[in-house]
Design an enzyme around this catalytic site. Structure first.
Site, PDB file in Angstrom:
ATOM      1  N   SER A  50       0.833  -1.206   0.000  1.00  0.00           N
ATOM      2  CA  SER A  50       0.000   0.000   0.000  1.00  0.00           C
ATOM      3  C   SER A  50       0.869   1.257   0.000  1.00  0.00           C
ATOM      4  CB  SER A  50      -0.865  -0.040   1.270  1.00  0.00           C
ATOM      5  OG  SER A  50      -1.622   1.119   1.417  1.00  0.00           O
ATOM      6  N   ILE A  52       3.155   4.346   0.141  1.00  0.00           N
ATOM      7  CA  ILE A  52       4.569   4.640  -0.130  1.00  0.00           C
ATOM      8  C   ILE A  52       5.366   3.351  -0.362  1.00  0.00           C
ATOM      9  CG2 ILE A  52       6.667   5.618   0.937  1.00  0.00           C
ATOM     10  CD1 ILE A  52       4.554   7.567   2.389  1.00  0.00           C
ATOM     11  N   SER A 178       9.309  10.080   9.430  1.00  0.00           N
ATOM     12  CA  SER A 178       8.251  11.086   9.269  1.00  0.00           C
ATOM     13  C   SER A 178       8.772  12.434   9.743  1.00  0.00           C
ATOM     14  CB  SER A 178       7.053  10.685  10.120  1.00  0.00           C
ATOM     15  OG  SER A 178       6.168  11.764  10.278  1.00  0.00           O
ATOM     16  N   TYR A 222       3.605   8.116  18.092  1.00  0.00           N
ATOM     17  CA  TYR A 222       4.002   8.124  16.676  1.00  0.00           C
ATOM     18  C   TYR A 222       5.284   8.938  16.484  1.00  0.00           C
ATOM     19  CZ  TYR A 222       3.748   8.606  11.598  1.00  0.00           C
ATOM     20  OH  TYR A 222       4.045   8.582  10.254  1.00  0.00           O
ATOM     21  N   LYS A 226       8.924   7.503  15.371  1.00  0.00           N
ATOM     22  CA  LYS A 226       9.529   7.968  14.113  1.00  0.00           C
ATOM     23  C   LYS A 226      10.919   8.567  14.379  1.00  0.00           C
ATOM     24  CE  LYS A 226       6.642   6.425  11.318  1.00  0.00           C
ATOM     25  NZ  LYS A 226       7.007   5.519  10.231  1.00  0.00           N
TER      26      LYS A 226
HETATM   27  N1  LIG Z   1       1.485   9.335   4.120  1.00  0.00           N
HETATM   28  C1  LIG Z   1       2.164  10.232   4.777  1.00  0.00           C
HETATM   29  O1  LIG Z   1       1.924  11.444   4.667  1.00  0.00           O
HETATM   30  C2  LIG Z   1       3.266   9.807   5.692  1.00  0.00           C
HETATM   31  C3  LIG Z   1       3.990  10.819   6.332  1.00  0.00           C
HETATM   32  C4  LIG Z   1       5.029  10.461   7.166  1.00  0.00           C
HETATM   33  C5  LIG Z   1       5.365   9.137   7.333  1.00  0.00           C
HETATM   34  N2  LIG Z   1       4.633   8.171   6.714  1.00  0.00           N
HETATM   35  C6  LIG Z   1       5.055   6.785   6.949  1.00  0.00           C
HETATM   36  O2  LIG Z   1       5.100   6.108   5.720  1.00  0.00           O
HETATM   37  C7  LIG Z   1       4.946   4.703   5.957  1.00  0.00           C
HETATM   38  C8  LIG Z   1       3.975   4.162   4.939  1.00  0.00           C
HETATM   39  O3  LIG Z   1       2.706   4.741   5.166  1.00  0.00           O
HETATM   40  P1  LIG Z   1       1.688   5.123   3.996  1.00  0.00           P
HETATM   41  O4  LIG Z   1       1.407   6.565   4.111  1.00  0.00           O
HETATM   42  O5  LIG Z   1       2.140   4.562   2.717  1.00  0.00           O
HETATM   43  O6  LIG Z   1       0.368   4.394   4.528  1.00  0.00           O
HETATM   44  P2  LIG Z   1      -0.321   3.008   4.115  1.00  0.00           P
HETATM   45  O7  LIG Z   1      -0.714   3.061   2.683  1.00  0.00           O
HETATM   46  O8  LIG Z   1      -1.368   2.782   5.124  1.00  0.00           O
HETATM   47  O9  LIG Z   1       0.851   1.972   4.284  1.00  0.00           O
HETATM   48  C9  LIG Z   1       1.237   1.492   5.543  1.00  0.00           C
HETATM   49  C10 LIG Z   1       1.694   0.083   5.333  1.00  0.00           C
HETATM   50  O10 LIG Z   1       2.159  -0.439   6.586  1.00  0.00           O
HETATM   51  C11 LIG Z   1       1.486  -1.656   6.806  1.00  0.00           C
HETATM   52  N3  LIG Z   1       1.391  -1.982   8.219  1.00  0.00           N
HETATM   53  C12 LIG Z   1       0.820  -1.291   9.224  1.00  0.00           C
HETATM   54  N4  LIG Z   1       0.944  -1.964  10.375  1.00  0.00           N
HETATM   55  C13 LIG Z   1       1.621  -3.108  10.091  1.00  0.00           C
HETATM   56  C14 LIG Z   1       2.052  -4.223  10.837  1.00  0.00           C
HETATM   57  N5  LIG Z   1       1.797  -4.329  12.154  1.00  0.00           N
HETATM   58  N6  LIG Z   1       2.731  -5.219  10.221  1.00  0.00           N
HETATM   59  C15 LIG Z   1       2.994  -5.148   8.892  1.00  0.00           C
HETATM   60  N7  LIG Z   1       2.593  -4.131   8.122  1.00  0.00           N
HETATM   61  C16 LIG Z   1       1.914  -3.122   8.713  1.00  0.00           C
HETATM   62  C17 LIG Z   1       0.111  -1.460   6.183  1.00  0.00           C
HETATM   63  O11 LIG Z   1      -0.557  -2.712   6.025  1.00  0.00           O
HETATM   64  P3  LIG Z   1      -2.153  -2.764   5.784  1.00  0.00           P
HETATM   65  O12 LIG Z   1      -2.392  -2.341   4.353  1.00  0.00           O
HETATM   66  O13 LIG Z   1      -2.494  -4.179   6.067  1.00  0.00           O
HETATM   67  O14 LIG Z   1      -2.766  -1.773   6.749  1.00  0.00           O
HETATM   68  C18 LIG Z   1       0.529  -0.819   4.875  1.00  0.00           C
HETATM   69  O15 LIG Z   1       1.021  -1.778   3.991  1.00  0.00           O
HETATM   70  C19 LIG Z   1       4.483   4.564   7.396  1.00  0.00           C
HETATM   71  O16 LIG Z   1       5.574   4.133   8.186  1.00  0.00           O
HETATM   72  C20 LIG Z   1       4.082   5.967   7.784  1.00  0.00           C
HETATM   73  O17 LIG Z   1       4.255   6.210   9.155  1.00  0.00           O
HETATM   74  C21 LIG Z   1       3.600   8.472   5.894  1.00  0.00           C
END
Ligand SMILES: NC(=O)c1ccc[n+]([C@@H]2O[C@H](COP(=O)([O-])OP(=O)(O)OC[C@H]3O[C@@H](n4cnc5c(N)ncnc54)[C@H](OP(=O)(O)O)[C@@H]3O)[C@@H](O)[C@H]2O)c1
Length: 357
Positions: A50, A52, A178, A222, A226
């Site tokens: 999913s 990133i 983050s 969080y 991070k």
């Molecule tokens: N989007 C932003 O603006 C943003 C900003 C700063 C940092 N981030 C960081 O970027 C990373 C990716 O996030 P995203 O924005 O791409 O969101 P996302 O689409 O929700 O992706 C998060 C991924 O982590 C997986 N995940 C969550 N808990 C888990 C666990 N216990 N074991 C294994 N996998 C797990 C989710 O699996 P499921 O699909 O099964 O839920 C998903 O594949 C995260 O670490 C987030 O903190 C994002």
């Protein structure tokens, strides 16, 4: 090339630039990592089904790597594999899945065991799986740790330890951290002794952020986890450097962390289990997603760190950095002393139940 200057002034300048990036990231020019040829390279991307993680996996496959999507949900992982295979011609034999729930020690151990049996070498390990909010009714993991601490940090700490023997001599480990790391709060007096009574629940949360039921606010957990990811990248790299020095060899592995800024992904849909009073930061982000960049922009720095041969990333003494838009920034933990940082490591070892020699 020398190690970038770390000063409080640079820290505050970088903080302002990061805040501006959160608001105006969408109108800035998009970082575009130059294409590399990763033929023969093997990568693992956690949370690769999913957002990133999926985008990073897609780009690595496009650049000819073999990529394993390490995901907690097998059917979501298969859907992601189909998506990548349909987007990249002739990639069907280069996209695989691994079952991994970073919040569960047993899942992490099983994943590592399966990998070790395959005897494959890992060139790129992207610790991307993460969550900003505690699932309702599940503040603690089965192993007894705050859910976000285990999901965002402890699981990747244990996994890295278990997979270290499988890392190639030029391996890179990249953390999707983050901008929230700037809000990470650690007591200046933080030591093994002083945190002892606050260990469970709410470990690493300032005492003021711990709620009546003993759990800590999600936004605090969080940002702390991070910031800890950035610390982990730095400490891991320092250990490799130290070991190589002691052996009279040259370390060629690196670990880096990056922020994707504010990126439009499914995360904001998953995250809203709190009221606005409980977690205003998440509500503000959710209400302003119009400002978020597209996912390829958020993933670009991760792709670049995983693929570039740039001296600033791969050069001698250059690991352990924190990056935004393919530019090195001073992170919150860069202001902490080595002694303070080392205490994290000792605590993570104790929590993960390992001794990392
Ligand atoms: N989007 C932003 O603006 C943003 C900003 C700063 C940092 N981030 C960081 O970027 C990373 C990716 O996030 P995203 O924005 O791409 O969101 P996302 O689409 O929700 O992706 C998060 C991924 O982590 C997986 N995940 C969550 N808990 C888990 C666990 N216990 N074991 C294994 N996998 C797990 C989710 O699996 P499921 O699909 O099964 O839920 C998903 O594949 C995260 O670490 C987030 O903190 C994002």
């Amino acid at each position: 090339m020398s190690y970038p200057t770390i000063s409080r002034v640079k820290f505050y300048c970088d903080l302002v630039l990061s805040l501006l990036n959160l608001v105006f990231g969408r109108v800035y020019s998009k970082p575009i990592p130059p294409a590399a040829d990763l033929t023969g390279k093997i990568a693992i991307v956690t949370g690769g089904n999913s957002g990133i993680g999926l985008n990073i996996a897609l780009e690595l496959v496009r650049q000819n790597a073999t990529v394993y999507l390490a995901c907690r949900n097998a059917s979501k992982a298969r859907e992601a594999v189909s998506y990548i295979i349909s987007a990249v011609p002739n990639s069907a034999d280069r996209v695989e899945t691994l079952l991994l729930d970073t919040s569960s020690f047993s899942s992490v151990r099983e994943c590592a065991e399966r990998w070790k049996k395959s005897k494959s070498t890992i060139d790129i390990l992207i610790h991307n799986a993460g969550s900003p909010s505690t699932p309702n009714g599940q503040p603690f993991t089965i192993d007894g740790f705050p859910m976000l601490y285990a999901t965002n940090l402890l699981g990747s700490f244990l996994l890295t330890h278990l997979l270290e023997p499988c890392l190639s001599h030029r391996a890179r480990i990249i953390f999707t951290s983050s901008t929230g790391q700037y809000a990470g709060k650690f007591k200046p007096t933080f030591s093994l002794g002083t945190v002892k009574n606050r260990l469970e629940p709410g470990f690493h949360a300032p005492i003021a952020a711990v709620k009546a039921d003993g759990t800590a606010k999600d936004s605090v957990l969080y940002s702390n986890t991070k910031a800890m990811q950035v610390a982990f990248a730095k400490l891991l790299y320092n250990r490799w450097e130290g070991a190589a020095k002691a052996n009279g060899t040259r370390n060629q592995r690196v670990a880096h962390a990056f922020t994707p800024g504010f990126t439009m992904t499914p995360i904001f849909g998953k995250a809203m289990t709190r009221t606005i009073w409980e977690d205003p930061a998440l509500w503000i982000l959710k209400a302003t997603t119009i400002l978020a960049t597209d996912v390829s922009c958020g993933a670009a720095t991760g792709v670049w760190l995983a693929t570039t041969e740039d001296e600033a990333v791969m050069g001698e003494g250059m690991g352990g950095g924190y990056w935004e838009r393919m530019t090195r920034r001073v992170a919150k933990v860069d202001l902490m002393s080595t002694e303070q940082l080392e205490r994290f490591w000792i605590r993570w070892e104790a929590d993960a139940g390992i001794v990392w020699k």
